[in-house]
Enzyme design. Sequence first.
Site, PDB file in Angstrom:
ATOM      1  CB  SER A  23      71.608  38.022  86.951  1.00 49.25           C
ATOM      2  OG  SER A  23      70.484  38.524  86.267  1.00 49.25           O
ATOM      3  CG  ASN A 110      59.197  34.302  86.091  1.00 52.02           C
ATOM      4  OD1 ASN A 110      60.180  34.996  86.312  1.00 52.02           O
ATOM      5  ND2 ASN A 110      58.167  34.226  86.925  1.00 52.02           N
ATOM      6  CB  THR A 155      93.950  -4.964  87.171  1.00 49.94           C
ATOM      7  OG1 THR A 155      94.806  -6.001  87.632  1.00 49.94           O
ATOM      8  CG2 THR A 155      93.384  -5.339  85.810  1.00 49.94           C
ATOM      9  CG  HIS A 156      94.414  -4.301  91.643  1.00 49.32           C
ATOM     10  ND1 HIS A 156      93.451  -4.184  92.622  1.00 49.32           N
ATOM     11  CD2 HIS A 156      94.029  -5.339  90.863  1.00 49.32           C
ATOM     12  CE1 HIS A 156      92.538  -5.131  92.450  1.00 49.32           C
ATOM     13  NE2 HIS A 156      92.858  -5.837  91.386  1.00 49.32           N
ATOM     14  CB  SER A 277     110.605  23.892  87.071  1.00 46.38           C
ATOM     15  OG  SER A 277     111.166  24.426  88.261  1.00 46.38           O
ATOM     16  CE  LYS A 283     109.538  18.654  87.392  1.00 46.41           C
ATOM     17  NZ  LYS A 283     109.012  19.291  88.608  1.00 46.41           N
ATOM     18  CD  GLU A 290     100.725  18.714  86.619  1.00 46.27           C
ATOM     19  OE1 GLU A 290     100.878  18.934  87.820  1.00 46.27           O
ATOM     20  OE2 GLU A 290     101.562  19.040  85.755  1.00 46.27           O
ATOM     21  CE1 TYR A 317      63.492  32.785  88.024  1.00 44.96           C
ATOM     22  CE2 TYR A 317      62.591  34.390  89.561  1.00 44.96           C
ATOM     23  CZ  TYR A 317      63.651  33.909  88.822  1.00 44.96           C
ATOM     24  OH  TYR A 317      64.858  34.540  88.871  1.00 44.96           O
ATOM     25  CE  LYS A 325      69.973  33.340  83.995  1.00 42.47           C
ATOM     26  NZ  LYS A 325      69.284  32.805  85.217  1.00 42.47           N
TER      27      LYS A 325
END
Length: 462
Positions: A23, A110, A155-156, A277, A283, A290, A317, A325
């Site tokens: 690890s 541990n 709404t919606h 773009s 653009k 995003e 353990y 991790k």
Amino acid sequence: MSKLWGGRFTKTAEQWVDEFGASIGFDQQLVEEDITGSIAHVTMLAKQHILSEEEAAQIKNGLKTLQKKAAAGELVFSAAQEDIHLNLEKLLIDEIGPVGGKLHTGRSRNDQVATDMHLYLRTQTEEIMEAIRTLQAALVKQAEGHVETLIPGYTHLQRAQPVSFAHHLLAYFWMLERDYGRLQDSLKRVNISPLGAGALAGTTFPIDRAYTAELLHFEGIYENSLDAVSDRDFIVEFLAASATLMMHLSRLCEELILWSAQEFQFIEIDDAFATGSSIMPQKKNPDMAELIRGKTGRVYGSLFSLLTTLKGLPLAYNKDMQEDKEGMFDTVKTVKGSLRIFAGMIETMTVNTDAMAKAVTSDFSNATELADYLATKGMPFREAHEVVGKLVLTAIEKGVYLLDLPIEVYKEASSLFADDIYEVLQPKTVVGRRNSAGGTGFEQVKLALGKANDLLSQSIKG
Ligand code: ARG
């Protein structure tokens, strides 16, 4: 290379097997926590006369040298030593000789790894809480400038009732407040020391667990040694709180993306947080929003991954737990990065108040107001709803909005209508009058801003 646990083995694993089990590639991020935990442990061993003062001093000096080397990026780790714990122990022995081998007295990897994780998450949780505060402050600052800026409320995703833009932004302030609270609450369980639980059963050495807990600024110790080394609930809680936080950020991302689209044009994201773009010169893409929306998925993934890892594990353990991790480290990085970007994006975005004003005057989102008007004058609300529904239909058929219908049409629909309806139908009146507690009325929004500012200044003081 020989193993620190090699005694009962007659042959060594091949390198590729070592690499699979190691690890060190990721848990080297715990180098600082591991050394801090070891310094506390050895300090306690000396206090309890388990090691002599002289031995403890040598070990502590060695650990401090490793600490400096780690900070300077001078430590060389190896997969043959599996993880951060064995790597550091080996480096310590190389540094100060066989006395370094006394560090691990009365301790196991541990309880050691669990201690490291508690220390790590304590620091990271506090830093993330700070970053939440910074984003909340950015939201409040934007909101303060837009108490009377109106935006369609949906709404919606259909126009419903207009709201104050500040009110909309503050909705996220309160979501983040819950995220802050969840992390704060989780600290109670993060801030508990597993150190001294040994491999699983405690130890024969006369250790003082309360003392190491105190040295490491933990608020208490695990009551049960088996639980201490098997518990990863505190990481699950961190991931769950992070997943919820990311879900909130992702929802705001979605709104920023929509609002900055040509179809809405309610806001413009600053150039610093947008990209162009490679083919379409016009653009301007809301990439950062995003990306944060996208990264939410990997945080959910880490939560599910850990829950799944843990669900079938017998006490105590199991090596499976090494899988706790990477998802945690990745989540810390993702959440911190997202919060930082978000604060910048909110601070610098431009609000197109004209487009918003145009939007709230070209729809039927003032229809409820008209129904409330009739209900206030004694008509049962259900009946009022029907009357206004018919008026909306009439307006649609004529290709106009409610404010454009002549008073005769209203009076014909109900004798309760009077000339004041044109004032009542103004978006500013519609919003301004919604002063029920927590509503979008301007008085309520100002109150909410006051509360939000109080919370922010309290936590700066605290
Ligand atoms: N690298 C291990 C982990 O992350 C440390 C604990 C190993 N303990 C053991 N008994 N093999 O879980």
